[in-house]
Design a protein around this motif. Structure first.
Motif, PDB file in Angstrom:
ATOM      1  N   TYR A  21     -11.897  -0.961  -6.878  1.00  0.00           N
ATOM      2  CA  TYR A  21     -11.245  -0.003  -5.980  1.00  0.00           C
ATOM      3  C   TYR A  21     -12.222   0.478  -4.905  1.00  0.00           C
ATOM      4  O   TYR A  21     -12.338   1.664  -4.633  1.00  0.00           O
ATOM      5  N   ASP A  37     -11.857   3.701  -2.506  1.00  0.00           N
ATOM      6  CA  ASP A  37     -10.837   4.656  -2.944  1.00  0.00           C
ATOM      7  C   ASP A  37     -11.453   6.046  -3.038  1.00  0.00           C
ATOM      8  O   ASP A  37     -12.461   6.250  -3.703  1.00  0.00           O
ATOM      9  N   ARG A  96     -10.502   4.880   1.594  1.00  0.00           N
ATOM     10  CA  ARG A  96      -9.073   4.579   1.487  1.00  0.00           C
ATOM     11  C   ARG A  96      -8.389   5.676   0.693  1.00  0.00           C
ATOM     12  O   ARG A  96      -8.955   6.197  -0.264  1.00  0.00           O
ATOM     13  N   HIS A 123      -6.165   7.494  -1.957  1.00  0.00           N
ATOM     14  CA  HIS A 123      -5.841   7.189  -3.351  1.00  0.00           C
ATOM     15  C   HIS A 123      -4.322   7.191  -3.530  1.00  0.00           C
ATOM     16  O   HIS A 123      -3.636   8.107  -3.090  1.00  0.00           O
TER      17      HIS A 123
END
Length: 321
Positions: free
Chosen positions: A134, A137, A314, A316
Motif C-alpha cells: 500500500y 496510503d 494516496r 485511504h
C-alpha cells in the motif's frame, strides 16, 4: 532556522502505486527474471560474520574512552548495525531461508537483531510489508511522515533536527498512525534481546551496551548510510516516488539502493537486484536516480523545495492487509 519550504502539503495522487504494474510488464518481456526469485544462500553467512564482528569488538571497545567509543560507534559499529537492520529488511521478505521456511527467517531475524541492542525484527516486518503493498496510503504506509512532522520540521534547521531524531520518528510513528497489538513473536524478540543485552552488561559493562545502541541510533540519523531513508521515496523529481542509488554503499547495505528494482521484485534477494537492472535496463536507466546518499542528506536539509512534505500520498479507501 532557515527559510520555510515552499511546499505546504504532500503530493496527493489518485493513481495506483507504480511497482505492481511495472512488474507485470517487465515479467511479460523478461520472464527469466523469475529465476532470480528465492533466497541468497550466502546471506546467512554474511550476517553471521557481522554479528560475530560486533561481539568480537566488545572487549576492545570496553577499554576505550567514551569519546573514542562514540567515534568508533559512528564510523564502524553503527555502520555494521545499520547493515544488520537492512539484513532484517531482507529477512522480512523471507530472503534468508525462503518463503517455505518462515520460522527459520524469524529466528534468524532474532540473531541478526542482537548487536543492534533494541528489538525490532518482528515489528519491522509487520509494517514493512504493508509499505510495499500500500505504498503511499495515508493510513497504512507508516514510512510516510505525519502532517505534524511535516509542519514542525519544514525549515533548514528543522529538517536537520528531524534527521538527527529520525530513529525516534520511525519507531513511534507506527504506534500513533497505525497501532497494532503486539504479537507473541514480538514478545519473544523482546525477551531474547533483553537477555542478550543483560549478558553484555554483565560481561563488559554499560559502555558496550551504549556502543551498540548509540551506534544504531547515530547510523540512522545524520550518517551516509542513513541517506537511503531519504533517497528511496522523497520526491526529488515531481511525479516520481521511488528512486534508486547505484553507488558503492550498496556493497555494505545488501543493495538496498536498488530500490525501484526491489519494489518491483521484492522476492529477489539484494545480491541479485543488479541482475534485474541489467536484464531490464530500459525500464530503469531513464528513471531519476541518486548519485550520493550524503548528497541526498545535504540536499534534503538545504533545498527549500525538499522536506518531509515531499512525499506522494494516496487517500485511504478502507482497504487493509
Amino acid at each position: 532556522m532557515g527559510a520555510r519550504v515552499s511546499r505546504t502539503d504532500f503530493e496527493w495522487v489518485y493513481t495506483e502505486e507504480p511497482h505492481a504494474s511495472r512488474r507485470k510488464i517487465i515479467l511479460e518481456k523478461y520472464p527469466e527474471i523469475k529465476q532470480l526469485f528465492g533466497y541468497d544462500p550466502l546471506f546467512k553467512w554474511i550476517v553471521t560474520a557481522m554479528v560475530l564482528t560486533q561481539i568480537a569488538m566488545m572487549p576492545i571497545v570496553q577499554h576505550m574512552s567514551w569519546p573514542v567509543m562514540l567515534l568508533v560507534a559512528y564510523c564502524f559499529g553503527g555502520v555494521i548495525n545499520h547493515s544488520l537492520m537492512l539484513a532484517i529488511h531482507e529477512i522480512a521478505h523471507n530472503l534468508a531461508f525462503g518463503h517455505n521456511r518462515p520460522m527459520h527467517n524469524r529466528i534468524f531475524g532474532f540473531f541478526a537483531n542482537l548487536p543492534i541492542g533494541i528489538p525490532m525484527s518482528i515489528s519491522f516486518k509487520k509494517y514493512h510489508l504493508e509499505h510495499h503493498r500500500y505504498q503511499g496510503d495515508e493510513v497504512i504506509d507508516t514510512d510516510l511522515p505525519t502532517l505534524l512532522e511535516a509542519k514542525l520540521f519544514c525549515t533548514t534547521g528543522g529538517k536537520l533536527v528531524w534527521l538527527i531524531f529520525q530513529p525516534f520518528f520511525y519507531a513511534v510513528r507506527p504506534l500513533v498512525v497505525r497501532p497494532k497489538d503486539p504479537t507473541p513473536l514480538e514478545f519473544v524478540n523482546l525477551i531474547i534481546q533483553l537477555f542478550f543485552d543483560a549478558i553484555v552488561v554483565k560481561l563488559f559493562g554499560w559502555k558496550i551496551l551504549a556502543y551498540m545502541i548509540l551506534g544504531s541510533l547515530m547510523a540512522m540519523g545524520v550518517h551516509p548510510v542513513a541517506g537511503h531513508f531519504i533517497s528511496e521515496h522523497y520526491m526529488f523529481r515531481k511525479g516520481f516516488e521511488t528512486y534508486s542509488y547505484y553507488g558503492p554503499l550498496n556493497w555494505i547495505t545488501f543493495n538496498v539502493g536498488y530500490h525501484n528494482e526491489h519494489h518491483d521484485f521484492p522476492a529477489v534477494p539484494g545480491r541479485r537486484l543488479p541482475e534485474v537492472k541489467r536484464i531490464a535496463a530500459e525500464f530503469y536507466d531513464d528513471l531519476p536516480q541518486h548519485k550520493s546518499w550524503s548528497g541526498v542528506l545535504y540536499d534534503f536539509v538545504t533545498d527549500p523545495d525538499i522536506g518531509p512534505y515531499a512525499r506522494i500520498k494516496r487517500k485511504h479507501h478502507g482497504l487493509d492487509s
